[in-house]
Design an enzyme around this catalytic site. Sequence first.
Site, short mmCIF file in Angstrom:
data_model
loop_
_atom_site.label_atom_id
_atom_site.label_comp_id
_atom_site.label_asym_id
_atom_site.label_seq_id
_atom_site.Cartn_x
_atom_site.Cartn_y
_atom_site.Cartn_z
N ARG A 40 0.84 -1.20 0.00
CA ARG A 40 0.00 0.00 0.00
C ARG A 40 0.88 1.25 0.00
NH1 ARG A 40 2.54 2.11 3.21
NH2 ARG A 40 2.61 1.84 5.46
N GLU A 46 -0.54 9.99 8.71
CA GLU A 46 0.64 9.20 9.10
C GLU A 46 0.75 9.10 10.61
OE1 GLU A 46 1.72 6.98 7.03
OE2 GLU A 46 2.26 8.53 5.59
N HIS A 47 0.95 7.88 11.10
CA HIS A 47 1.06 7.60 12.53
C HIS A 47 -0.22 7.99 13.28
CE1 HIS A 47 5.40 6.44 12.87
NE2 HIS A 47 5.40 6.99 11.66
N ASP A 49 -2.97 5.76 12.85
CA ASP A 49 -3.75 4.51 13.02
C ASP A 49 -3.66 3.93 14.43
OD1 ASP A 49 -1.11 3.61 12.61
OD2 ASP A 49 -1.66 2.03 11.19
N SER A 147 4.88 -1.23 2.83
CA SER A 147 4.19 -2.30 3.56
C SER A 147 4.43 -3.70 3.03
CB SER A 147 2.69 -1.97 3.53
OG SER A 147 2.09 -2.59 4.58
N SER A 148 5.67 -3.97 2.65
CA SER A 148 5.99 -5.34 2.19
C SER A 148 5.80 -6.32 3.35
CB SER A 148 7.42 -5.42 1.67
OG SER A 148 8.33 -5.05 2.67
N ASP A 192 -1.98 -1.05 7.49
CA ASP A 192 -1.37 -1.79 6.38
C ASP A 192 -2.16 -3.05 6.06
OD1 ASP A 192 0.41 0.18 6.91
OD2 ASP A 192 2.01 -1.12 7.63
N LYS A 236 11.18 -1.84 9.04
CA LYS A 236 10.34 -1.68 10.24
C LYS A 236 10.79 -2.62 11.37
CE LYS A 236 5.93 -2.54 9.93
NZ LYS A 236 4.53 -2.58 9.48
#
Length: 459
Positions: A40, A46-47, A49, A147-148, A192, A236
């Site tokens: 995605r 951003e930040h 969620d 978001s892999s 994500d 991450k």
Amino acid sequence: MTDPAPNLSAIERARLAAVAEQFCHCFGRPAAFVARAPGRVNLLGEHTDYNGLPVLPMAIDRSILIAGAPREDAVVSLHNTAARFPPRSYTLAADIPPATAGDWANYAKAAGQGVLRFCVAHPQHGTVQRGADLLVDGTIPSGAGLSSSSALVVANALAVLAANAVELPYETLAELLPLAERYVGTLSGGMDQATSLLARAGHALRIDFDPLRVRTVPLPPGYSVVVCHSLVQAEKSGAAKHGYNLRVIECRLGCRVLEQALGASLPSRLRTLGDLLHLFPARPLADFLDALPPQMPDGPLSLADIAAALGTSPERVRSDCQIPLALGDRFVVRPRLRHVLSEAERVNQAERALRAGDAPAFGRLMDASHASCRDDYEISCPELDACVAVAKEAGALGARLTGAGFGGCTVNLVPDDAVTAFGQHMDRAFYASRRGSDKPAGECRFVFRPQAGASLTWR
Ligand code: GLA
């Protein structure tokens, strides 16, 4: 074979067939299914969620595919089409021992443990006890903020469920998998996984949390979403983890400080900043900044300072906010709240701008988001800032970092007829002096069209 997902691009369809064929070579038997989970790009929010506040992402034309077949035992045997991810295996259980931090198998284990535990707690859905042979193929660049890792978790969850003939609603998975992914040690929110599972082709999504709600939002016709890599890797589960988790804790501290400041006007404790929306539906979020004590500085505070302001002990605050010792003793509160509360308002404004087809207004909100991420949330870096500045020169209506930050990509809104010139300008003014000879332009700049969420294809 039924048509897996008529919305898929020709490239994704070709990959589905190819990975199933490779499975045969790898395991010496045909694949029974292929799971697909897209990455995605977050357009705005951003930040927010993990603070229970909304986000505005879309799924992209890059994904994790997993071809698989059930096994008779409880072993999950993982192979990857990319040689840098060596074969791994694990046994399904309620407590699966993790591999070394950063190992790709941990995302698979997170998913296996998560769906198994869910089915133990909710036996009406079936049992997860059979392992699977799985072949993973990914096209989402890792460490890019696309978001892999969550796509890997989503695809693994779908594969293990398929091997056990268990069907869970995607909405349930979107609530369950963010918690499952905490297995890797990052305190991430749910954007994500929800995007990867619930996205709709041709649309962005507005996602609200607690409870999870998703609605489609149109993108302005005549504009493209162009994503540019800053060339700084931000894994991450690696270097970015400390900075990310620190922000989560600073927001928890922010809740405590706000509770103290709001005193008797607050009917109950704040689980997240998002509780403010439910407790004070008529009050704009930005108002709550004025409630903070005027003597509270913008700069870092020690836990002792924060505890004194709250009238309690540092030990009490540490245990109440579950602050790991590794995160140290310097916390920034006021600017973090300023970012999160203003960013949530920007998501509301951005949704309105998009529904009105007002691309310039949306672009301005993207710019404001980047400034807030850089100055108040401090998740940018010089390379991301430079990438944004060059994108603005190159004709982007809006440009900002996307994802967790600390490196990775920017997202840019560019008029369709300016995309080629935009790319050329980025190459000349940003990439020419930075890109190693190993990084082709196609791996630095991407034009993404919003894709459909995850799918499972039986063969
Ligand atoms: C990462 C996390 C998400 C979200 C973003 C920042 O991608 O996994 O949950 O917090 O960072 O918006």
